[in-house]
Design an enzyme around this catalytic site. Structure first.
Site, PDB file in Angstrom:
ATOM      1  N   HIS A   9       0.857  -1.171   0.000  1.00 47.76           N
ATOM      2  CA  HIS A   9       0.000   0.000   0.000  1.00 47.76           C
ATOM      3  C   HIS A   9       0.908   1.240   0.000  1.00 47.76           C
ATOM      4  O   HIS A   9       1.918   1.278   0.712  1.00 47.76           O
ATOM      5  CB  HIS A   9      -0.874   0.038   1.247  1.00 47.76           C
ATOM      6  N   HIS A 176     -10.045  -5.885   2.756  1.00 46.51           N
ATOM      7  CA  HIS A 176      -8.626  -5.652   2.568  1.00 46.51           C
ATOM      8  C   HIS A 176      -8.070  -4.995   3.828  1.00 46.51           C
ATOM      9  O   HIS A 176      -8.725  -4.953   4.871  1.00 46.51           O
ATOM     10  CB  HIS A 176      -8.379  -4.790   1.328  1.00 46.51           C
TER      11      HIS A 176
END
Length: 326
Positions: A9, A176
């Site tokens: 991320h 997620h």
């Protein structure tokens, strides 16, 4: 030489590589893939495939990703399952010690062998001061699970017989990292229910979702019709659910079937051809906008929010501003 793909991320993967270069210098056959707010799962997977294609050899590849259950992890695991290379290995928990261990051993080992070295590097890199705390193993108690409704007789009433709604969220990435950590901690559900006809038929995606559930929280994947069926099932009276949908149209179908929601949180709707950006995470077409209009006109509070710390943004004015409210 084993190829290495760092995936995360935001800028974690890029930062880890930049730090590792200060020690080992520039490295060949290293690719970086970063998940940005405007990317959906398919976008990330495409970027991942492009990254692999830049490696001089794709026979032996080590994938170091940040968070188990997050989009980088899920899409990498899906790619491994599809490609079925014998020496493609995925390791989660990306950290600088892991990257250093991988760089140090990549010339004389396979990806499988490096994975074991990387795991050792990750644990050996953890140190706590005061030192006496290094011997303490912290066991976090899991939340008590609600009664297993699957073995209860129909008509059994648990609690008041009504499912409690912790949160209803539309997120194209479904379960997620942001959901499994920040949102679950914020709304404290006992169960995460992913409502998607497509995912309910996909064994691999179902497995990834159930594995991504945080400790003490059960995760289920069901089609919209099943949600409508169980909404008034009194066996779910002890359930406090976080509902995850991929698109607003499915929320509309649930409401039309008798499900009662008061608010919807919009996390992300991935961009694709023909869609209009409402903000940095929400892309919609006219069909999406029509569904949002239905939710708005039926009195649901609609807010956009990536993580709990973000200031909620009213979704309907964004649709109006985009000229999709007709």
């Amino acid at each position: 030489m084993v190829g290495i793909v760092l995936a995360s991320h935001g800028g974690l993967a890029e930062g880890a590589y930049s730090s590792a270069k200060m020690i080992f210098g520039d490295q060949e056959d290293v690719a970086i893939v970063s998940l940005t707010p405007d990317m959906g799962p398919a976008d990330f997977k495409e970027s991942l495939q492009k990254a692999v294609s830049t490696l001089s050899s794709q026979d032996s590849v080590l994938f170091l990703v940040d968070l188990k259950g997050g989009t980088p992890y899920n899409q990498t695991r899906t790619l491994l399952d599809e490609e079925k290379h014998e020496d493609w290995v995925l390791v989660s928990g990306l950290s600088l010690p892991m990257v250093l261990s991988a760089f140090d051993s990549r010339d004389a080992a396979t990806a499988r062998e490096i994975a074991a070295i990387v795991a050792s590097g990750a644990t050996s890199g953890v140190s706590i001061i005061p030192e006496e705390l290094n011997v303490v193993v912290c066991a976090v108690p899991e939340k008590a699970q609600e009664a297993d409704d699957s073995v209860l007789k129909p008509g059994t009433v648990i609690g008041d017989g009504k499912i409690k709604t912790a949160l209803v969220r539309i997120d194209s990435r479904l379960l997620h990292g942001q959901v499994a950590t920040a949102w679950t901690k914020q709304v404290t559900p006992t169960r995460i229910i992913v409502v998607s006809d497509g995912v309910a038929k996909d064994a691999m995606r179902k497995t990834l979702i159930t594995e991504a559930a945080p400790p003490g929280v059960r995760a289920n994947v069901i089609p919209v019709s099943k949600l409508i069926e169980i909404w008034n099932d009194s066996r779910f009276g002890g359930t406090k659910a976080l509902f995850l949908f991929e698109k607003p149209q499915d929320v509309v179908r649930a409401l039309e079937g008798g499900v009662e929601f008061e608010a919807v949180n919009f996390g992300s709707m991935a961009h694709s051809a023909g869609k209009v950006l409402l903000n940095d995470t929400l892309s919609v077409d006219q069909d999406d906008a029509n569904a949002i209009k239905y939710l708005h006109e039926h009195g649901l509070k609609l807010t956009a929010q990536k993580v709990p710390s973000d200031k909620p943004q009213d979704v309907w004015p964004l649709v109006v501003k985009a000229g999709l409210d007709k």
